[in-house]
Structures are given as structure tokens and as C-alpha cells.
Design an enzyme around this catalytic site. Structure first.
Site, PDB file in Angstrom:
ATOM      1  N   GLY A   1      -9.381  -6.784   8.779  1.00  0.00           N
ATOM      2  CA  GLY A   1      -8.225  -6.213   9.450  1.00  0.00           C
ATOM      3  C   GLY A   1      -7.967  -6.896  10.772  1.00  0.00           C
ATOM      4  O   GLY A   1      -7.107  -7.769  10.897  1.00  0.00           O
ATOM      5  N   ARG A   2      -8.749  -6.487  11.786  1.00  0.00           N
ATOM      6  CA  ARG A   2      -8.513  -7.000  13.134  1.00  0.00           C
ATOM      7  C   ARG A   2      -8.557  -8.525  13.195  1.00  0.00           C
ATOM      8  O   ARG A   2      -7.790  -9.138  13.936  1.00  0.00           O
ATOM      9  CB  ARG A   2      -9.520  -6.378  14.106  1.00  0.00           C
TER      10      ARG A   2
ATOM     11  N   ARG B   1      -7.707   2.240  -2.532  1.00  0.00           N
ATOM     12  CA  ARG B   1      -8.603   2.175  -1.363  1.00  0.00           C
ATOM     13  C   ARG B   1      -9.269   3.527  -1.145  1.00  0.00           C
ATOM     14  O   ARG B   1      -8.601   4.570  -1.180  1.00  0.00           O
ATOM     15  CB  ARG B   1      -7.813   1.781  -0.114  1.00  0.00           C
TER      16      ARG B   1
ATOM     17  N   TYR C   1      -6.005  10.879   4.427  1.00  0.00           N
ATOM     18  CA  TYR C   1      -4.621  11.163   4.056  1.00  0.00           C
ATOM     19  C   TYR C   1      -4.585  11.995   2.763  1.00  0.00           C
ATOM     20  O   TYR C   1      -5.636  12.424   2.278  1.00  0.00           O
ATOM     21  CB  TYR C   1      -3.822   9.855   3.989  1.00  0.00           C
TER      22      TYR C   1
ATOM     23  N   GLN D   1       0.841  -1.199   0.000  1.00  0.00           N
ATOM     24  CA  GLN D   1       0.000   0.000   0.000  1.00  0.00           C
ATOM     25  C   GLN D   1       0.875   1.248   0.000  1.00  0.00           C
ATOM     26  O   GLN D   1       1.692   1.455   0.909  1.00  0.00           O
ATOM     27  CB  GLN D   1      -0.940   0.022   1.202  1.00  0.00           C
TER      28      GLN D   1
HETATM   29  C1  8OZ Z   1      -4.263   3.278  12.232  1.00  0.00           C
HETATM   30  C2  8OZ Z   1      -3.199   3.977  12.784  1.00  0.00           C
HETATM   31  C3  8OZ Z   1      -2.363   4.683  11.974  1.00  0.00           C
HETATM   32  C4  8OZ Z   1      -2.585   4.722  10.600  1.00  0.00           C
HETATM   33  C5  8OZ Z   1      -5.239   4.213   8.017  1.00  0.00           C
HETATM   34  C6  8OZ Z   1      -2.882   3.950   7.735  1.00  0.00           C
HETATM   35  O1  8OZ Z   1      -6.175   4.510   8.766  1.00  0.00           O
HETATM   36  C7  8OZ Z   1      -3.886   4.063   8.577  1.00  0.00           C
HETATM   37  C8  8OZ Z   1      -3.664   4.039  10.046  1.00  0.00           C
HETATM   38  C9  8OZ Z   1      -4.487   3.321  10.878  1.00  0.00           C
HETATM   39  O2  8OZ Z   1      -5.404   4.044   6.817  1.00  0.00           O
END
Ligand code: 8OZ
Length: 363
Positions: free
Chosen positions: A318-319, A230, A183, A102
Site C-alpha cells: 500500500g504505502r 479481501r 466494513y 474493489q
Molecule cells: C483508510 C481510510 C479510509 C478507508 C480500508 C477502505 O481500511 C479502507 C480505508 C482506509 O479498507
């Protein structure tokens, strides 16, 4: 009935890859990189343990030092980082798996202490996110960002291309562009964080431009069948849009034209309410010809329903994959699951990372 129950265990052709089942390991930040933000040997073990997934997607990996937002996340921009990732991809392939990396640029979700020369994080607009990051001192508010100059955009696109090239050299099977979770790319797409008045702000088309150009940069290096993306239409990390249906409708149509292998959709609020936002995911999916990876809070039953009804092609967990290296086998047998320990999600070593037992070890 039995055909439905087996839906998750049917192979799937993703681009030019054959996946043995419909389970995807979601990208998971674990903050365990070593000096130089390189993957450690325990990281090779961690991914190899999970190689029975149809597809593994690596934790977010910054495409440049500027793109880093948390302590000890791995990069994919130096030769050392490539060499260490190579150990991971070799271990996964040896274990019979497939792994995408990723590609991540955090934009404004960062802190001056993590950035070269203590610089401010970069963003579409000088608007500080109401969110936290993790640095040597623990959880702190993110720093005030500065707006990217129009003249800086080409170098960010070159960083995507460079990281994509490095990913190939490191032996990955493909790449996922991280355009979710507030992000950089999500910050540009969503109006709440993008108040620009140039070609990268204003209209939906302008706000989507950087995401599309990042995909085009990656496609200079990788065949389209090896590139996914994503997305997270809901509000996350303070990135919000007043009309996510229209915004992501446009984005998905553009991605379809590029022929990407998949869209990986976080349905609802990341790690939260699946109904947090009024978005018609089936509608978005309908305008995309590639694979649809559904994500967010799925369990075995929900995933079986999603795949057997055709609502999703693949489901990312994920988890559940953190705690169950053999999640595929456990789902196949409908066996009990290990419970994830939140205290070891971020940072540390092997504890809560490579020590979750498989069924045959637990016995
Ligand atoms: C949890 C903690 C830090 C980063 C995301 C890359 O939410 C993350 C992330 C998740 O996509």
C-alpha cells in the site's frame, strides 16, 4: 540465491490473466473523487503511473450511496461513475497494466451527513462502532447504525451484482470484494458486531452467509477467475471475533468451493502489528486452491522470502505504492524508495498523489 532474489519478478497466472510480476498495488482510499463521487482525470494518471504492478486493485468504491462511509470516495453505481472509471481503465490498459475494482459497502462505519436523506448507517445489529470517519468537518465518530431488516438483504445483494456489472462496463479486468477492515461483510462475519438471531447471525455459517452470497452475486456477472476477496481476521475498525481461526477457516473453505481467483489476506492488524491476532495464515491458505495475496507491512526482503518460499503467490503493497509509482523497477534494482507523506494520503489534489517521482525523473 539468484533464483530467490528474482522471485518477485516471475510471471504469475491469476485465473485467466497473466501478471508480469508478483507485486500487487493494494486498494488505497485517497478521497479525491469529484462531485457525484466520480473518479477525476488525475486518478487516471495516478493509476497509469503505477501500471507496472503485476495487478492494480482500485481504492474501495461504494456499490451504492448507502455503502459510502467517507467523504469523496468514488462510487460504481451511477452511469457517470462508470464513464469516469472508464477513463481510468483505458489509461491503465494503455500503459500496459491490469486493474481490478474493489467493491465496498461500509455498513456501520459511516455518518448520517454522508448518507441519502441523512439516514442512519446500516449494520447487522444496532451497535455503534468505536471508530472514526472523515466528513466535511474532518474526523468524527461514526453514527449510531440501525440493524438491517432481513427483507433488505436481497437489495444489498442486487447492489453487489449491479456494481459488478458496472465494473465490467467500465472496463475493469476483474473485481475484489471488500470483506475486510470492519466494513459491512466483516461486520456480519465477526461476532462482536453481529448479534442477529436470523439466518445471518449466530453460527459461523450464518455469519458468513452474506459474504458468500455477495460473492455469488458478483459471480453472476464475472467469471470466477476474475473475482477475488479481501479478508482481515484481526480486530479492525472495532470488528472483532473471539475465534477468527474457526470463522475464517470456514469462510476460506466456502470461497474455495466458489473457485475464486484469490484471497487477499491482511495478516495481523491493518497497518499495524503483524502478530496482533493468533491466526495460522498458512493453514487458511492451505484450504484454498486459488492464489494467496499476502499483505500488511511487507518490504522487499519479506516479500521475496514469502514468494520464494511459496508462502504467498503475490504480495500487495500500500504505502510503498503511494510513494513509488515505479515500485517494481525500484525493487528490481534494489534502488532507494521515496517516503510516503501521511499528510496527503486522504483528500486534496495532485500533491502526494501524482507527483512522486519515478527513478528516471528523480535523477
Ligand atoms: C483508510 C481510510 C479510509 C478507508 C480500508 C477502505 O481500511 C479502507 C480505508 C482506509 O479498507
Amino acid at each position: 540465491m539468484s533464483a530467490d532474489a528474482n522471485a518477485l519478478f516471475q510471471p504469475y497466472t491469476l485465473g485467466s490473466l497473466t501478471l508480469p510480476n508478483r507485486l500487487v498495488m493494494a486498494p488505497l482510499t485517497r478521497n479525491r473523487a469529484a462531485e457525484g463521487d466520480v473518479a477525476r482525470d488525475i486518478t487516471a494518471t495516478y493509476y497509469a503511473q503505477r501500471a507496472s504492478a503485476g495487478l492494480l486493485i482500485s481504492e474501495g468504491s461504494q456499490i451504492s450511496h448507502q455503502g459510502q462511509g467517507y467523504l469523496r470516495t468514488p462510487g460504481i453505481y451511477t452511469p457517470e461513475q462508470v464513464a469516469h472509471w472508464r477513463k481510468v481503465t483505458d489509461a491503465v490498459h494503455k500503459a500496459g497494466g491490469r486493474i481490478f475494482i474493489q467493491l465496498w459497502h461500509v455498513g456501520r462505519v459511516s455518518h448520517t451527513s454522508l448518507l441519502p436523506g441523512g439516514a442512519a448507517p446500516v449494520a447487522p445489529s444496532p451497535l455503534r462502532a468505536q471508530t472514526k470517519t472523515f466528513i466535511t468537518d474532518g474526523f468524527v465518530d461514526v453514527s449510531e447504525p440501525r440493524a438491517l431488516e432481513l427483507s433488505e438483504i436481497p437489495s444489498i445483494l442486487r447492489d453487489y451484482e449491479h456494481a459488478a456489472r458496472n465494473a465490467k462496463e467500465a472496463g475493469f479486468d476483474g473485481v475484489e470484494i471488500h470483506a475486510a477492515n470492519g466494513y459491512l461483510l466483516d461486520q456480519f462475519m465477526k461476532h462482536g458486531s453481529n448479534h442477529r438471531t436470523d439466518a445471518y447471525g449466530g453460527s459461523i455459517e450464518n455469519r458468513a452467509r452474506l459474504t458468500i452470497e455477495a460473492a455469488e452475486a458478483v459471480l453472476k456477472v464475472w467469471d470466477k477467475g476474475r473475482v477475488g476477496i479481501r479478508l482481515s481476521p484481526a480486530k479492525v475498525n472495532d470488528a472483532v471475533d473471539s475465534n477468527p481461526q474457526a470463522l475464517f477457516g470456514h469462510v476460506v473453505e466456502r470461497l474455495d468451493k466458489l473457485g475464486l481467483a484469490y484471497v487477499h489476506m491482511i495478516e495481523g492488524a491493518t497497518q499495524g502489528d503483524r502478530n496482533a491476532v493468533d491466526v495460522d495464515y498458512a493453514g487458511l491458505r492451505g484450504s484454498f486452491r486459488g492464489a494467496y495475496i499476502a499483505n500488511n507491512g511487507y518490504d522487499r526482503e519479506m516479500a521475496t522470502e514469502a514468494v520464494s518460499s511459496g508462502r504467498a503467490d503475490l504480495v500487495a503493497f500500500g504505502r510503498l505504492f503511494i510513494a513509488n509509482p515505479d515500485l517494481v523497477e525500484r525493487f528490481r534494482l534494489n534502488a532507494p524508495l521515496n517516503q510516503p507523506d501521511r499528510n496527503t494520503f486522504y483528500g486534496g489534489g495532485t500533491e502526494g498523489y501524482t507527483d512522486y517521482p519515478a527513478l528516471n525523473e528523480a535523477a
